[in-house]
Design an enzyme around this catalytic site. Sequence first.
Site, PDB file in Angstrom:
ATOM      1  N   TYR A 231      47.426  74.937   4.654  1.00  0.00           N
ATOM      2  CA  TYR A 231      48.803  75.085   5.122  1.00  0.00           C
ATOM      3  C   TYR A 231      49.101  76.569   5.043  1.00  0.00           C
ATOM      4  O   TYR A 231      49.071  77.155   3.961  1.00  0.00           O
ATOM      5  CB  TYR A 231      49.768  74.285   4.239  1.00  0.00           C
ATOM      6  CG  TYR A 231      49.777  72.813   4.582  1.00  0.00           C
ATOM      7  CD1 TYR A 231      48.809  71.962   4.078  1.00  0.00           C
ATOM      8  CD2 TYR A 231      50.761  72.275   5.415  1.00  0.00           C
ATOM      9  CE1 TYR A 231      48.816  70.617   4.396  1.00  0.00           C
ATOM     10  CE2 TYR A 231      50.762  70.931   5.732  1.00  0.00           C
ATOM     11  CZ  TYR A 231      49.788  70.105   5.217  1.00  0.00           C
ATOM     12  OH  TYR A 231      49.790  68.791   5.548  1.00  0.00           O
ATOM     13  N   HIS A 413      59.059  60.252   7.555  1.00  0.00           N
ATOM     14  CA  HIS A 413      58.402  60.996   6.482  1.00  0.00           C
ATOM     15  C   HIS A 413      58.145  60.137   5.242  1.00  0.00           C
ATOM     16  O   HIS A 413      59.060  59.521   4.701  1.00  0.00           O
ATOM     17  CB  HIS A 413      59.264  62.201   6.096  1.00  0.00           C
ATOM     18  CG  HIS A 413      58.700  63.005   4.975  1.00  0.00           C
ATOM     19  ND1 HIS A 413      57.575  63.786   5.112  1.00  0.00           N
ATOM     20  CD2 HIS A 413      59.077  63.145   3.689  1.00  0.00           C
ATOM     21  CE1 HIS A 413      57.297  64.379   3.963  1.00  0.00           C
ATOM     22  NE2 HIS A 413      58.190  64.002   3.067  1.00  0.00           N
TER      23      HIS A 413
END
Lengths: 619, 619
Positions: A231, A413
């Site tokens: 990330y 999510h």
Amino acid sequence: MQSTGNKRSSCPSFRLREVASMYFTMLMVFLVILVVALQGTAPRENYFPYKVPLDPQSFLELSWNVSYPEQVVHFQLLVKEPKFGLLFGMSDRGEFENADLAVLWSDGHSSYFGDAWSDEKGQLHMDSQQNYQLLKAHRTPEGLYLVFKRAFSTCDPKDYLIEDGTVHLIYGILEKPVRSLQAINISAIHRGVQRVQLLKPNISAPELPRDMKTMEVRAPDVVIPSQETTYWCYMVELPDSFPRHHIVMYEPVITAGNEAIVHHMEVFQCAAEFDSFPHYNGPCDSKMKPDRLNYCRHVLAAWAMGAQAFYYPEEAGLAFGGPGSSKYLRLEIHYHNPLVFKGRHDSSGIRLYYTATLRRYDAGIMELGLVYTPVMAIPPGEAGFLLKGYCTDKCTQVALPPAGIHIFASQLHTHLTGRKVATILSREGREREVVNADNHYSPHFQEIRMLKKVVSVFPGDVLTTTCMYNTEDRNQATVGGFSITDEMCVNYVHYYPQTQLELCKSAVDLGYLQRYFNLVNRFNDEEICMCPQASIRQQLSSVPWNAFNRDVLKSLYDFAPISMHCNKSSAVRFPGEWEKQPLPRITRVLPESAPSCQPAVGPPPASPALVNLGRVKAE
Amino acid sequence: MQSTGNKRSSCPSFRLREVASMYFTMLMVFLVILVVALQGTAPRENYFPYKVPLDPQSFLELSWNVSYPEQVVHFQLLVKEPKFGLLFGMSDRGEFENADLAVLWSDGHSSYFGDAWSDEKGQLHMDSQQNYQLLKAHRTPEGLYLVFKRAFSTCDPKDYLIEDGTVHLIYGILEKPVRSLQAINISAIHRGVQRVQLLKPNISAPELPRDMKTMEVRAPDVVIPSQETTYWCYMVELPDSFPRHHIVMYEPVITAGNEAIVHHMEVFQCAAEFDSFPHYNGPCDSKMKPDRLNYCRHVLAAWAMGAQAFYYPEEAGLAFGGPGSSKYLRLEIHYHNPLVFKGRHDSSGIRLYYTATLRRYDAGIMELGLVYTPVMAIPPGEAGFLLKGYCTDKCTQVALPPAGIHIFASQLHTHLTGRKVATILSREGREREVVNADNHYSPHFQEIRMLKKVVSVFPGDVLTTTCMYNTEDRNQATVGGFSITDEMCVNYVHYYPQTQLELCKSAVDLGYLQRYFNLVNRFNDEEICMCPQASIRQQLSSVPWNAFNRDVLKSLYDFAPISMHCNKSSAVRFPGEWEKQPLPRITRVLPESAPSCQPAVGPPPASPALVNLGRVKAE
């Protein structure tokens, strides 16, 4: 052959006439279907607006289009280095067992195409109905193109049902000739999974303003780390005194060649409380990353592989810039590099399209689902445990304008154990419509999805968000929380006009959870520490998770009153009593959608179609 | 019309060739289907072994046959006094809403036939697929004959799935001409329900012994009471010193004209403990009926409307007569007389076929399911509450011979709230096969059913009997017990060779039910009398039946240990420990059977077929 005419002489004239006319009708219907099929499919075979690489090296490139009137997906598969065939298909979560497959294979002389399925051991079988229908197969200098189509829903119980939400596509490459379909050893081939939203919404792009400007939020020549998952965080600063604008559209900018590595990207705005944020350009999990970057969490834009440009509705835009908003943005890119390429450079990012001519409405983002608290827990060893978060009638009554709000997009999510997510709108005790649902949800594929149909929510409506979790590989309870090993159940809905309601979520009442611990203690003669210093997490970890304690926890969540978070910002609640609220009463649920199926017209069962691949040369 | 040929010039020769060959293949397949259809249906249209009157006056008479290879039922409906059409169909429990219907209607000039469905309000709609296919329609002096067929399973989600077990047939008579299907007001017509087992087993009758004798157990010229429901009791005495025989077959003997009123009949043998039983001939619920008749409960034979002769397997027979068996039999007939006919005489009964040459094996009857005890309870207001009774591995281990037993017939039994019953055989923790299952079970239609396939049960096997109850119309818990308002969950299985095991049933452990009452008390702050003098029934009636208490009772039944009744006769247990036994662990269940469906070939959607009824005269 027996004749039917002489069986009963009471009414031969009637029967013969009836039979003849029936069969003529059938023939006519059949011919009409042929003509319609020819008309309908032709234009669909050349226009494929959606595209993803299937494998990390982009040897296989999938393009597709969706016809909602026909309930059919047309696929175009480009095989850049054709060998002895390939598998392409779909399965619940990307497994190669119990999968639904289109297979092209060659025995070294001839090539065949067929609709197949794999059983629970991964053994391939020819399908009794041929629902993947090959339309074209031709070689070009780029590679072999296969064009085929598949109905969303077939009448074959072995087939995958193509639904809204995530579809796990699977592929495999045959590197040696095979005698037959059955001879393919699916575990020994080069293979992989790619997640996409196949059924893209059929929304035409709204007209864009004339004074539109663009801004690229891009990583500056990052060397992609040679590891599977990275990330990457990069901070961007808006110009000083950048006035308030409306973002009206955004789209990905992917560095050529990295299409299969750039997995998803998000642009976050930082919190306005802080005057400045440090510049940073590096991995998000690095110890060098300044802690303050954790305050950059307000989503401005999000893109995931396979997604296209994101358009705001004509009457709304997402505000950024101006007083009361931070000038700092954080770009986060998830690089997925399973082949561990080294030294690959990347400057991908998101291009924002914005206008100074503010649109009629500000768009807003609201969080639905469960509060991040350990009182919402999932026992270990569960194949599909459900948790529900509510946005109650009382909260929408207080917080929404009389004309309602309009949800046009949604991002689901959860953390690692999430398997399905759905939000459903209810009114007057009756379920009315699905806001967004994903039956094959993956925490590794979270994109903002435009809704096929804008959903209007009025004061007094209820929004119920249900998440399904799989904890079969865990031996401790999984609790709600921020850690990646904790769980969440959230739907970020994008809507307009913006209201003060930022968060409409729930959790079970703590007192009732304590009663549950008490009950477990007494029923099982076990010892869960009920002492005041024990945390919920500790208490949950001492529950002996047998079938009874598991079931009773489920029953508790379906019964006990809830604590509502009906919040203006994450700390400030709307005025009112929000503790020990009754669960919304839903007396009528939406019917299970049983999509009508389309029986295949193709070769007879278990016989593959011979495919001519070699003869035709490129133009 | 658009042409497909000029779209892409890269491979026209390939595509045209492919397309042409594909369509020729399709046409061929189509023609083959036609030929097969013509061949297959012809002989099926003239032989209908099964028959029931649909209405109490026998105006409508249904005959049918079943083809398992084709998965099709052929129906012949005789309409004795044809008016302006009729409805015939099926629904879950005999409702006229959400029903699947074949409709013949006349507008006064022409007649039409179509496959229709009724929505939840009872409004009729033409079906999008025509799955009831009319094969013949002709008038004779007896009336109008309609012959039509229907696949067990269609691809139409509006259609009823014809399964094993009870089917609720519905009918309605149109007494006035109607403009269209939609114009039929289903609530205003003369209509009714008839229950049958449509999918009769396809068993050929075994050879019968040469020395076979018959005995008719018949009611002697009973005047059927002029009330809807009568259970008639009649005592029969076997001759003195009647020796031991084997019943090898029995069949109904119905007085002509009463076919629609004699609903079911049973012959019971009385208990051997009593030397004599009083003679009696009258209603079973009369105050005049001697109490001792309650000791005549051992089933010798049972028949229900629509059933045919019952044959024992070649190697087994049901013993009666001889020492140790009572010479008294009780015949019980259920007369169903909804039109309240007066003065109707009846001498129906059952004809037993028996032999003195005893067969190799005695047949036996074993009781599976739940013990008759109030600890097994159903909360009020439940749409489908499940209770399970177990015959555990420990019991079959102790009681069954190493070579096992063979179940060839089964009679399911519940009281008024029973809706589904199923018994499943498990071995080594895995469900293996269904012994008998009825998804549309009705307590008003309990027949002994021959199994389609004999099921062998070996020592160590588990038999689980599950019953589903509907208590939506009750406001108190329903408990297990003998009263008609209590419940039972029983499967009487008929098997050979006979063993000592008469009863293999279970109930939840009483101590765990007491823990449940304790838990309810504490969780709800309610008062259930836990005092020793309160009966289980009283304690259950003081449970506040909210969702939590209901769910926890379910969880308790799925978790708590059981008390096993593994009995030689209703009082004597096999030696061993039978209290606080663990529930059988089933790790793998049978897959849901998703029957493959047969799309209809018929008129296009929503267009009825014109039927020629008037022209053809009888021969």
